[in-house]
Design a protein around this motif. Structure first.
Motif, mmCIF file in Angstrom:
data_model
loop_
_atom_site.group_PDB
_atom_site.id
_atom_site.type_symbol
_atom_site.label_atom_id
_atom_site.label_comp_id
_atom_site.label_asym_id
_atom_site.label_seq_id
_atom_site.Cartn_x
_atom_site.Cartn_y
_atom_site.Cartn_z
ATOM 1 N N VAL A 120 52.845 33.511 44.288
ATOM 2 C CA VAL A 120 53.273 34.875 43.938
ATOM 3 C C VAL A 120 53.398 35.641 45.249
ATOM 4 O O VAL A 120 52.824 35.235 46.261
ATOM 5 C CB VAL A 120 52.251 35.587 43.002
ATOM 6 C CG1 VAL A 120 52.115 34.876 41.671
ATOM 7 C CG2 VAL A 120 50.896 35.724 43.669
ATOM 8 N N THR A 121 54.145 36.744 45.237
ATOM 9 C CA THR A 121 54.338 37.452 46.505
ATOM 10 C C THR A 121 53.022 38.062 46.976
ATOM 11 O O THR A 121 52.213 38.522 46.181
ATOM 12 C CB THR A 121 55.388 38.573 46.378
ATOM 13 O OG1 THR A 121 54.941 39.495 45.386
ATOM 14 C CG2 THR A 121 56.743 38.004 45.999
ATOM 15 N N ARG A 122 52.819 38.029 48.275
ATOM 16 C CA ARG A 122 51.565 38.506 48.866
ATOM 17 C C ARG A 122 51.855 39.619 49.881
ATOM 18 O O ARG A 122 52.966 39.706 50.411
ATOM 19 C CB ARG A 122 50.853 37.338 49.577
ATOM 20 C CG ARG A 122 50.617 36.120 48.703
ATOM 21 C CD ARG A 122 49.531 36.331 47.662
ATOM 22 N NE ARG A 122 48.307 36.718 48.285
ATOM 23 C CZ ARG A 122 47.541 37.763 47.871
ATOM 24 N NH1 ARG A 122 47.913 38.484 46.845
ATOM 25 N NH2 ARG A 122 46.438 38.063 48.502
ATOM 26 N N PRO A 123 50.861 40.458 50.150
ATOM 27 C CA PRO A 123 51.075 41.548 51.107
ATOM 28 C C PRO A 123 51.463 41.044 52.507
ATOM 29 O O PRO A 123 51.180 39.895 52.849
ATOM 30 C CB PRO A 123 49.709 42.238 51.161
ATOM 31 C CG PRO A 123 49.016 41.846 49.904
ATOM 32 C CD PRO A 123 49.513 40.469 49.585
ATOM 33 N N GLU B 173 48.327 44.120 35.986
ATOM 34 C CA GLU B 173 46.961 43.586 35.969
ATOM 35 C C GLU B 173 46.616 42.988 37.337
ATOM 36 O O GLU B 173 45.488 43.040 37.793
ATOM 37 C CB GLU B 173 46.820 42.533 34.865
ATOM 38 C CG GLU B 173 45.374 42.092 34.713
ATOM 39 C CD GLU B 173 45.171 41.001 33.678
ATOM 40 O OE1 GLU B 173 46.014 40.857 32.766
ATOM 41 O OE2 GLU B 173 44.169 40.270 33.801
ATOM 42 N N ARG B 174 47.627 42.437 38.008
ATOM 43 C CA ARG B 174 47.382 41.854 39.332
ATOM 44 C C ARG B 174 46.945 42.944 40.311
ATOM 45 O O ARG B 174 45.966 42.790 41.032
ATOM 46 C CB ARG B 174 48.649 41.143 39.820
ATOM 47 C CG ARG B 174 48.510 40.531 41.191
ATOM 48 C CD ARG B 174 49.634 39.581 41.539
ATOM 49 N NE ARG B 174 49.544 38.350 40.783
ATOM 50 C CZ ARG B 174 50.397 37.957 39.862
ATOM 51 N NH1 ARG B 174 51.451 38.702 39.575
ATOM 52 N NH2 ARG B 174 50.219 36.824 39.231
ATOM 53 N N ILE C 272 42.624 29.949 45.408
ATOM 54 C CA ILE C 272 42.885 29.885 46.851
ATOM 55 C C ILE C 272 43.978 28.837 46.972
ATOM 56 O O ILE C 272 43.816 27.719 46.471
ATOM 57 C CB ILE C 272 41.645 29.417 47.620
ATOM 58 C CG1 ILE C 272 40.493 30.387 47.368
ATOM 59 C CG2 ILE C 272 41.943 29.307 49.113
ATOM 60 C CD1 ILE C 272 39.169 29.866 47.888
ATOM 61 N N GLU C 273 45.078 29.188 47.604
ATOM 62 C CA GLU C 273 46.192 28.247 47.631
ATOM 63 C C GLU C 273 46.295 27.491 48.935
ATOM 64 O O GLU C 273 46.063 28.053 50.016
ATOM 65 C CB GLU C 273 47.505 28.982 47.369
ATOM 66 C CG GLU C 273 47.830 28.994 45.885
ATOM 67 C CD GLU C 273 49.232 29.511 45.607
ATOM 68 O OE1 GLU C 273 49.521 29.698 44.421
ATOM 69 O OE2 GLU C 273 50.020 29.735 46.545
ATOM 70 N N TYR D 142 45.283 36.394 42.507
ATOM 71 C CA TYR D 142 45.540 36.017 41.116
ATOM 72 C C TYR D 142 46.895 35.320 41.021
ATOM 73 O O TYR D 142 47.913 35.883 41.388
ATOM 74 C CB TYR D 142 45.440 37.237 40.203
ATOM 75 C CG TYR D 142 43.990 37.662 40.089
ATOM 76 C CD1 TYR D 142 43.200 37.200 39.042
ATOM 77 C CD2 TYR D 142 43.392 38.444 41.077
ATOM 78 C CE1 TYR D 142 41.853 37.526 38.963
ATOM 79 C CE2 TYR D 142 42.045 38.780 41.011
ATOM 80 C CZ TYR D 142 41.289 38.313 39.956
ATOM 81 O OH TYR D 142 39.952 38.622 39.889
ATOM 82 N N GLY D 143 46.862 34.098 40.560
ATOM 83 C CA GLY D 143 48.078 33.289 40.502
ATOM 84 C C GLY D 143 48.979 33.670 39.343
ATOM 85 O O GLY D 143 48.784 34.696 38.695
#
Ligand code: NOJ
Length: 736
Positions: free
Chosen positions: A650-653, A206-207, A693-694, A685-686
């Motif tokens: 969460v892991t990000r690009p 879903e992310r 926004i973190e 999406y957390g």
């Protein structure tokens, strides 16, 4: 006069008035669309007369359009006009570059201009609805439909989606006779087909769905797109055309979409084949419940909805809701007032000179110079030039897939373009081989031409039918024996100082590793439309300095697919150590990266500033950079802004595009490019799937491609915030 016929009444009042007068059969009729690809049959006319058809696709020609419209307006009980649709994807009769090429311009004005002309021509002939833009993110070049979309990046595609909707529809859907309703398709995640095989299953998180595949659709909805097409594919176990979550909850609910949803061609009927409906009646019930308002060509709604409503299995209010949406679009388009096309106007508008002029200017902007080792531009005083290859004198390939009513006789080939450009030179032409056959008998002539010439232009790639729908490939090489032809020609001239250029026409990235390692200049031309040959000749001889950039990664080999720039980091990023994420038999890096494209001049980047150093969520970060043309020719540079979220929940690009600007600079000229990036663009999406926004550090990268980063900076977001508490923002504002 009945209220629905009164143009001075508000649209919603007209919709309600008409709805009240309709029988259930007539309502269901509005939800049915049929194709007239075999012409206007008596059966079709009869259905229209009875008020059992809402829309037709593939009715072409002013006479046919007016004939069928007259039956709807004058002979059906309520006189509801038909909405006539066609796949006007990159031009109607004046054909522009394919969408993947348009995206290579990295210039939304190019997309808006091409779609506006396409709309003007289509509308003049009575087509008021197009099944475009295609907004499927594609990370797999095996999938032939990659040609129809704007590439691999959600941000670039979202900007282009917005531009295309504006081009087709104008600022909002209206009765403007130059505008047509657009259709964002194929909703959703169709581009994620397993194995790159068309129509295949899509199973993604879903992310990924929300962060990668949804944004261009959201952008189109925000731009006011009138319709959305539900896709063929199965998505995480539920086909897209029966998907309540994506259609009713997200599109119509969360995003507030007011237009209507049309299924893709028989996608409702295919729910039976997917195995989620026992029969067509159940398929109809599932689709209507999910929110599919119109059945394209399936004839499932006509055959089953009436019975389903009577049996109480489908609430009539679902039918009413669908019909309201469809009628709303018809009223907004002014179809009740102006259902007919004017043949005189059509003659004046379609294929007029300025449209062909625009096709040239647009085509030039879409060309990507992938490699140039001092070969290009070619000198106009060359005396003998060899133009070689199966696509060198091909009029069909430039039109690409989905060319609506484009006519190959209008296309300019590369051979013609070169001949016009250097009329005094002797131009030797040899086809060498066909696009796809195994026949090498033309090699000798090609080699001979190359030996005699002072410069060689090879034109290779894919024919038009090799991309688009149902055109997936298992190999990404040059088809047939074309690579052998390239090798044979190269062998004949190498070491003699003869410039050799390879022009690649294709509807997808190709794995041309051998060429990239040997041939000194490579021009990526995609399928450029009617003025392809002129635009390519302008670039080859330096009358236009190429400035296009790749909207999609070019792999070295099909084995690297899927390969895209905004990938995750992994715990073991590729490095010299064996136990890192790479291949033992091929480089892990692409052949040509996302955002790549060279120029005949040189651009220097300096004075990066990132302000403020610390920013509140909801505020804006200004990233400014000076770009200078340090070479000797005027030209365009696409300044690209990427951001990396250093550490998140969460892991990000590794990096994500957040802004870009194509600027034109004269030799020695410099410009300050300022990106005003709202922090909303940093949202993701957390863990609980809420967009946030973190707080934390962000790295800023500005450069000429995703792998040619020239300057780096950073900023900090001071606290974490929920996106829904902030204004939603779509794009970076760029000032120059
Ligand atoms: C099927 C294709 O998937 C879609 O893109 C197109 O618009 C329809 N056919 C109508 O031609």
């Amino acid at each position: 006069m009945e209220a629905y016929r009164d143009p001075s009444k508000p649209v919603e009042e007209r919709v309600e008035d008409l709805l009240r007068r309709m029988t259930l059969e007539e309502k269901i009729g509005q939800m049915c669309q049929y194709s007239a690809h075999m012409g206007l049959s008596e059966r079709l006319k009869e259905l229209v007369r009875k008020g059992l058809v809402g829309s037709l696709l593939n009715v072409v020609g002013v006479e046919n359009v007016n004939e069928i419209q007259r039956i709807a307006v004058e002979e059906s009980r309520l006189g509801i006009p038909l909405l006539l649709g066609l796949d006007v994807i990159h031009g109607y009769k004046t054909i522009f570059p394919i969408p993947l090429a348009l995206a290579s311009s990295w210039d939304p004005e190019v997309v808006e201009r091409a779609t506006a002309i396409a709309a003007r021509e289509a509308a003049a002939e009575g087509i008021r609805w197009t099944f475009a833009p295609m907004l499927d993110i594609a990370r797999d070049p095996r999938w032939g439909r990659i040609a129809e979309g704007f590439g691999e990046d959600p941000y670039l595609a979202s900007v282009m989606a917005w531009a295309a909707v504006k081009g087709f529809q104008g600022d909002r859907l209206s009765s403007d006779p130059e505008k047509i309703a657009a259709c964002a398709k194929h909703y959703v995640a169709y581009g994620g087909a397993e194995g790159g095989r068309d129509y295949n299953t899509v199973d993604i998180s879903e992310r990924t769905l929300r962060e990668v595949y949804m944004p261009p659709f959201k952008s189109a909805v925000a731009a006011g797109v009138a319709t959305v097409m539900s896709a063929f594919n199965d998505l995480n176990g539920i086909p897209a055309s029966a998907n309540e979550f994506t259609l009713r909850k997200m599109l119509k609910g969360e995003w507030g979409f007011q237009g209507f949803v049309v299924s893709d061609w028989n996608a409702i009927g295919e729910l039976v084949v997917h195995g989620i409906a026992a029969d067509a009646a159940e398929a109809a019930k599932l689709a209507v419940a999910a929110g599919v308002d119109m059945d394209m060509e399936g004839d499932v709604y006509r055959r089953h909805l009436l019975e389903l409503v009577k049996r109480g299995e489908v609430p009539e209010q679902l039918i009413d809701e669908a019909v309201r949406r469809i009628l709303r679009v018809k009223f907004l388009l002014g179809l009740f007032e102006n259902p007919y096309a004017d043949p005189e106007r059509a003659k004046r508008v379609v294929k007029r000179g300025e449209h062909f002029e625009a096709a040239l200017e647009i085509a030039r902007k879409c060309i990507v110079l992938a490699k140039n080792e001092g070969v290009l531009p070619l000198s106009k005083s060359l005396r003998r030039i060899a133009v070689i290859g199966p696509l060198a004198d091909d009029r069909d390939a430039p039109l690409g897939c989905w060319r609506a009513l484009g006519d190959p006789r209008d296309a300019v080939t590369v051979l013609e373009g070169v001949r016009k450009k250097v009329p005094h030179a002797e131009v030797l032409y040899a086809k060498g081989c066909d696009v796809r056959s195994e026949d090498r008998s033309g090699f000798e002539e090609a080699v001979e031409a190359a030996r005699r010439a002072e410069a060689v232009v090879l034109v290779v790639g894919e024919s038009a039918d090799m991309s688009g729908e149902a055109a997936s490939r298992a190999y990404l090489d040059l088809p047939g024996v074309q690579e052998e032809l390239v090798k044979a020609v190269w062998e004949a001239v190498k070491g003699r100082g003869v410039p050799v250029v390879e022009v690649v026409m294709s509807g997808r990235p190709l794995s041309i590793k051998w060429s990239a390692e040997h041939i000194p200049a490579i021009v990526i031309a995609w399928h450029l439309g009617v003025r392809a040959g002129d635009a390519i000749a302008d670039v080859l001889f330096g009358d236009y300095n190429p400035g296009g950039k790749l909207p999609v990664t070019w792999p070295r080999t099909v084995g690297q697919v899927p390969i895209y720039y905004n990938h995750k980091r992994t715990g073991r990023p590729p490095g010299p150590d064996r136990f890192t994420s790479k291949y033992i038999d091929e480089d892990w890096r692409p052949l040509f990266p996302f955002g790549h494209g060279l120029s005949y001049t040189r651009f220097e980047y300096s004075d990066l500033s990132v302000e403020p150093e610390e920013v509140e969520p909801g505020a804006t970060v200004s990233v400014a950079v000076t770009v200078r043309n340090a070479g000797g020719r005027e030209g365009d540079e696409v300044v690209q802004l990427y951001v990396r979220d250093v550490a998140a929940s969460v892991t990000r690009p590794v990096m994500e595009l957040k802004g870009f600007k194509r600027v034109h600079l004269k030799p020695g000229e410099s410009k300050r490019v300022i990106f005003r990036m709202p922090t909303q663009l940093l949202a993701f999406y957390g863990r609980d799937m809420a967009p946030i926004i973190e707080a934390g550090d962000y790295e800023v990268m500005v450069g000429s491609s995703s792998e040619d980063i020239r300057l780096r900076g950073k900023f900090k977001v001071t606290r974490t915030a929920k996106l829904e508490d902030l204004r939603s923002v779509w794009f970076t504002k760029v000032e120059v």
